[in-house]
Design a protein around this motif. Structure first.
Motif, PDB file in Angstrom:
ATOM      1  N   ALA A 175      -3.915  27.770  -4.565  1.00 16.61           N
ATOM      2  CA  ALA A 175      -3.164  29.011  -4.322  1.00 16.61           C
ATOM      3  C   ALA A 175      -4.130  30.168  -4.097  1.00 16.61           C
ATOM      4  O   ALA A 175      -3.913  31.014  -3.214  1.00 16.61           O
ATOM      5  CB  ALA A 175      -2.240  29.299  -5.500  1.00 16.61           C
ATOM      6  N   ALA A 184      -5.345  30.038  -0.591  1.00 11.28           N
ATOM      7  CA  ALA A 184      -4.295  30.456   0.351  1.00 11.28           C
ATOM      8  C   ALA A 184      -4.118  31.972   0.322  1.00 11.28           C
ATOM      9  O   ALA A 184      -3.919  32.607   1.364  1.00 11.28           O
ATOM     10  CB  ALA A 184      -2.977  29.759  -0.004  1.00 11.28           C
ATOM     11  N   ILE A 185      -4.206  32.575  -0.867  1.00 12.70           N
ATOM     12  CA  ILE A 185      -4.069  34.031  -0.990  1.00 12.70           C
ATOM     13  C   ILE A 185      -5.221  34.724  -0.275  1.00 12.70           C
ATOM     14  O   ILE A 185      -5.037  35.723   0.418  1.00 12.70           O
ATOM     15  CB  ILE A 185      -3.997  34.448  -2.478  1.00 12.70           C
ATOM     16  CG1 ILE A 185      -2.683  33.965  -3.095  1.00 12.70           C
ATOM     17  CG2 ILE A 185      -4.137  35.949  -2.634  1.00 12.70           C
ATOM     18  CD1 ILE A 185      -2.628  34.068  -4.614  1.00 12.70           C
ATOM     19  N   LEU A 241       1.331  27.906 -19.416  1.00  8.69           N
ATOM     20  CA  LEU A 241       0.191  28.005 -18.498  1.00  8.69           C
ATOM     21  C   LEU A 241      -0.896  27.030 -18.942  1.00  8.69           C
ATOM     22  O   LEU A 241      -1.043  26.774 -20.136  1.00  8.69           O
ATOM     23  CB  LEU A 241      -0.380  29.427 -18.497  1.00  8.69           C
ATOM     24  CG  LEU A 241       0.369  30.494 -17.687  1.00  8.69           C
ATOM     25  CD1 LEU A 241      -0.224  31.864 -17.935  1.00  8.69           C
ATOM     26  CD2 LEU A 241       0.342  30.184 -16.196  1.00  8.69           C
ATOM     27  N   ILE A 294     -10.030  38.268  -5.066  1.00 10.12           N
ATOM     28  CA  ILE A 294      -9.195  37.898  -6.202  1.00 10.12           C
ATOM     29  C   ILE A 294      -9.992  37.055  -7.171  1.00 10.12           C
ATOM     30  O   ILE A 294     -10.946  36.378  -6.802  1.00 10.12           O
ATOM     31  CB  ILE A 294      -7.907  37.120  -5.819  1.00 10.12           C
ATOM     32  CG1 ILE A 294      -8.240  35.902  -4.956  1.00 10.12           C
ATOM     33  CG2 ILE A 294      -6.886  37.996  -5.160  1.00 10.12           C
ATOM     34  CD1 ILE A 294      -7.088  34.926  -4.911  1.00 10.12           C
ATOM     35  N   GLY A 295      -9.606  37.124  -8.432  1.00  4.67           N
ATOM     36  CA  GLY A 295     -10.255  36.326  -9.456  1.00  4.67           C
ATOM     37  C   GLY A 295      -9.524  35.009  -9.602  1.00  4.67           C
ATOM     38  O   GLY A 295      -9.009  34.448  -8.636  1.00  4.67           O
ATOM     39  N   ARG A 296      -9.421  34.529 -10.819  1.00  5.29           N
ATOM     40  CA  ARG A 296      -8.811  33.248 -11.064  1.00  5.29           C
ATOM     41  C   ARG A 296      -7.286  33.313 -10.904  1.00  5.29           C
ATOM     42  O   ARG A 296      -6.656  34.304 -11.236  1.00  5.29           O
ATOM     43  CB  ARG A 296      -9.140  32.834 -12.501  1.00  5.29           C
ATOM     44  CG  ARG A 296      -8.932  31.338 -12.727  1.00  5.29           C
ATOM     45  CD  ARG A 296      -8.212  31.073 -13.981  1.00  5.29           C
ATOM     46  NE  ARG A 296      -9.001  31.328 -15.185  1.00  5.29           N
ATOM     47  CZ  ARG A 296      -9.544  30.367 -15.910  1.00  5.29           C
ATOM     48  NH1 ARG A 296      -9.451  29.124 -15.532  1.00  5.29           N
ATOM     49  NH2 ARG A 296     -10.154  30.663 -17.029  1.00  5.29           N
ATOM     50  N   VAL A 297      -6.720  32.246 -10.380  1.00  6.89           N
ATOM     51  CA  VAL A 297      -5.269  32.104 -10.273  1.00  6.89           C
ATOM     52  C   VAL A 297      -4.859  30.894 -11.111  1.00  6.89           C
ATOM     53  O   VAL A 297      -5.457  29.826 -10.995  1.00  6.89           O
ATOM     54  CB  VAL A 297      -4.826  31.900  -8.804  1.00  6.89           C
ATOM     55  CG1 VAL A 297      -3.323  31.644  -8.719  1.00  6.89           C
ATOM     56  CG2 VAL A 297      -5.204  33.107  -7.958  1.00  6.89           C
ATOM     57  N   ARG A 298      -3.878  31.076 -11.980  1.00  5.59           N
ATOM     58  CA  ARG A 298      -3.373  29.948 -12.757  1.00  5.59           C
ATOM     59  C   ARG A 298      -1.887  29.784 -12.481  1.00  5.59           C
ATOM     60  O   ARG A 298      -1.148  30.772 -12.412  1.00  5.59           O
ATOM     61  CB  ARG A 298      -3.593  30.177 -14.261  1.00  5.59           C
ATOM     62  CG  ARG A 298      -5.056  30.086 -14.650  1.00  5.59           C
ATOM     63  CD  ARG A 298      -5.217  29.965 -16.151  1.00  5.59           C
ATOM     64  NE  ARG A 298      -4.679  31.131 -16.851  1.00  5.59           N
ATOM     65  CZ  ARG A 298      -4.418  31.151 -18.145  1.00  5.59           C
ATOM     66  NH1 ARG A 298      -4.600  30.077 -18.881  1.00  5.59           N
ATOM     67  NH2 ARG A 298      -3.954  32.243 -18.714  1.00  5.59           N
ATOM     68  N   ILE A 299      -1.466  28.551 -12.322  1.00  2.54           N
ATOM     69  CA  ILE A 299      -0.056  28.277 -12.041  1.00  2.54           C
ATOM     70  C   ILE A 299       0.548  27.463 -13.171  1.00  2.54           C
ATOM     71  O   ILE A 299      -0.013  26.448 -13.590  1.00  2.54           O
ATOM     72  CB  ILE A 299       0.121  27.550 -10.693  1.00  2.54           C
ATOM     73  CG1 ILE A 299      -0.386  28.459  -9.568  1.00  2.54           C
ATOM     74  CG2 ILE A 299       1.580  27.170 -10.471  1.00  2.54           C
ATOM     75  CD1 ILE A 299      -0.043  27.994  -8.188  1.00  2.54           C
ATOM     76  N   GLY A 300       1.647  27.941 -13.688  1.00  2.00           N
ATOM     77  CA  GLY A 300       2.322  27.241 -14.764  1.00  2.00           C
ATOM     78  C   GLY A 300       3.822  27.248 -14.557  1.00  2.00           C
ATOM     79  O   GLY A 300       4.302  27.425 -13.435  1.00  2.00           O
ATOM     80  N   LYS A 301       4.540  27.071 -15.648  1.00  2.64           N
ATOM     81  CA  LYS A 301       5.996  26.995 -15.570  1.00  2.64           C
ATOM     82  C   LYS A 301       6.635  28.177 -16.277  1.00  2.64           C
ATOM     83  O   LYS A 301       6.070  28.754 -17.196  1.00  2.64           O
ATOM     84  CB  LYS A 301       6.488  25.714 -16.269  1.00  2.64           C
ATOM     85  CG  LYS A 301       6.368  24.464 -15.454  1.00  2.64           C
ATOM     86  CD  LYS A 301       6.850  23.247 -16.232  1.00  2.64           C
ATOM     87  CE  LYS A 301       5.963  22.937 -17.414  1.00  2.64           C
ATOM     88  NZ  LYS A 301       6.294  21.676 -18.097  1.00  2.64           N
ATOM     89  N   MET A 302       7.831  28.524 -15.830  1.00  2.00           N
ATOM     90  CA  MET A 302       8.650  29.526 -16.501  1.00  2.00           C
ATOM     91  C   MET A 302       9.996  28.876 -16.774  1.00  2.00           C
ATOM     92  O   MET A 302      10.646  28.381 -15.849  1.00  2.00           O
ATOM     93  CB  MET A 302       8.798  30.738 -15.577  1.00  2.00           C
ATOM     94  CG  MET A 302      10.023  31.570 -15.789  1.00  2.00           C
ATOM     95  SD  MET A 302      10.011  32.411 -17.374  1.00  2.00           S
ATOM     96  CE  MET A 302       9.042  33.850 -16.987  1.00  2.00           C
ATOM     97  N   ILE A 303      10.385  28.809 -18.030  1.00  2.00           N
ATOM     98  CA  ILE A 303      11.664  28.196 -18.386  1.00  2.00           C
ATOM     99  C   ILE A 303      12.551  29.269 -19.006  1.00  2.00           C
ATOM    100  O   ILE A 303      12.156  29.933 -19.962  1.00  2.00           O
ATOM    101  CB  ILE A 303      11.479  27.024 -19.374  1.00  2.00           C
ATOM    102  CG1 ILE A 303      10.583  25.950 -18.757  1.00  2.00           C
ATOM    103  CG2 ILE A 303      12.835  26.410 -19.740  1.00  2.00           C
ATOM    104  CD1 ILE A 303       9.240  25.838 -19.380  1.00  2.00           C
ATOM    105  N   THR A 361       7.006  30.718 -21.155  1.00  2.00           N
ATOM    106  CA  THR A 361       6.021  30.553 -20.086  1.00  2.00           C
ATOM    107  C   THR A 361       4.982  29.554 -20.561  1.00  2.00           C
ATOM    108  O   THR A 361       4.516  29.603 -21.690  1.00  2.00           O
ATOM    109  CB  THR A 361       5.330  31.875 -19.716  1.00  2.00           C
ATOM    110  OG1 THR A 361       4.819  32.480 -20.893  1.00  2.00           O
ATOM    111  CG2 THR A 361       6.288  32.836 -19.062  1.00  2.00           C
TER     112      THR A 361
END
Lengths: 90, 90
Positions: free
Chosen positions: A33, A36-37, A20, A45-54, A18
């Motif tokens: 995001a 939008a949520i 982030l 909601i608090g902080r949203v972080r978007i990353g990758k999952m490999i 993962t």
């Protein structure tokens, strides 16, 4: 070497990496995001972080230090991202 | 309702949503990563899939069915992607 597990060999495994953005780095995609949520009905909601999952399937043994090298140098950008590597049974 | 946990409320939690392409869907980004990993020295690897990891901080209680709705409708594309939702203590 600080981590004695680093040179363990692994067979028939799945590696989950993962990636982030570091907490100090601006994440405009995460902020969008979050907005939008909120509009979807979850106001608090608090902080949203978007990353990758490999997800990497390993048919046979692999050196874990090589896996960390791949995650750090190939799959993430260490300047702005943190990675986490987890090995699970396939 | 099949899942009795669906309507539980959650406070001070972190929600981790992982989104991966369905196994039947072509993942050219994953195929490119697999090729790069092979060139990096790990010759024997199986399939590589690349998806998203979304981390949502929740300061207070949230309905888990609403979280699933958000993961399904907002954070993933159910036609080509599967999501997994995990709630962890912040």
């Amino acid at each position: 070497m600080s981590n004695p597990l680093r040179n363990e060999t692994l067979a028939g495994m799945k590696v989950l990496v993962t990636v982030l953005p570091k907490p100090s780095v601006l994440d405009p995609q995460g902020a969008a995001a979050a907005e939008a949520i909120r509009h979807h009905g979850l106001e608090k909601i608090g902080r949203v972080r978007i990353g990758k999952m490999i997800e990497i399937e390993l048919p046979e043994a692999a050196d874990e230090s090589l896996l960390h090298e791949i995650a750090r140098d190939l799959l993430s950008n260490p300047v702005i991202e943190d990675y986490e590597l987890k090995v699970v049974n396939a």
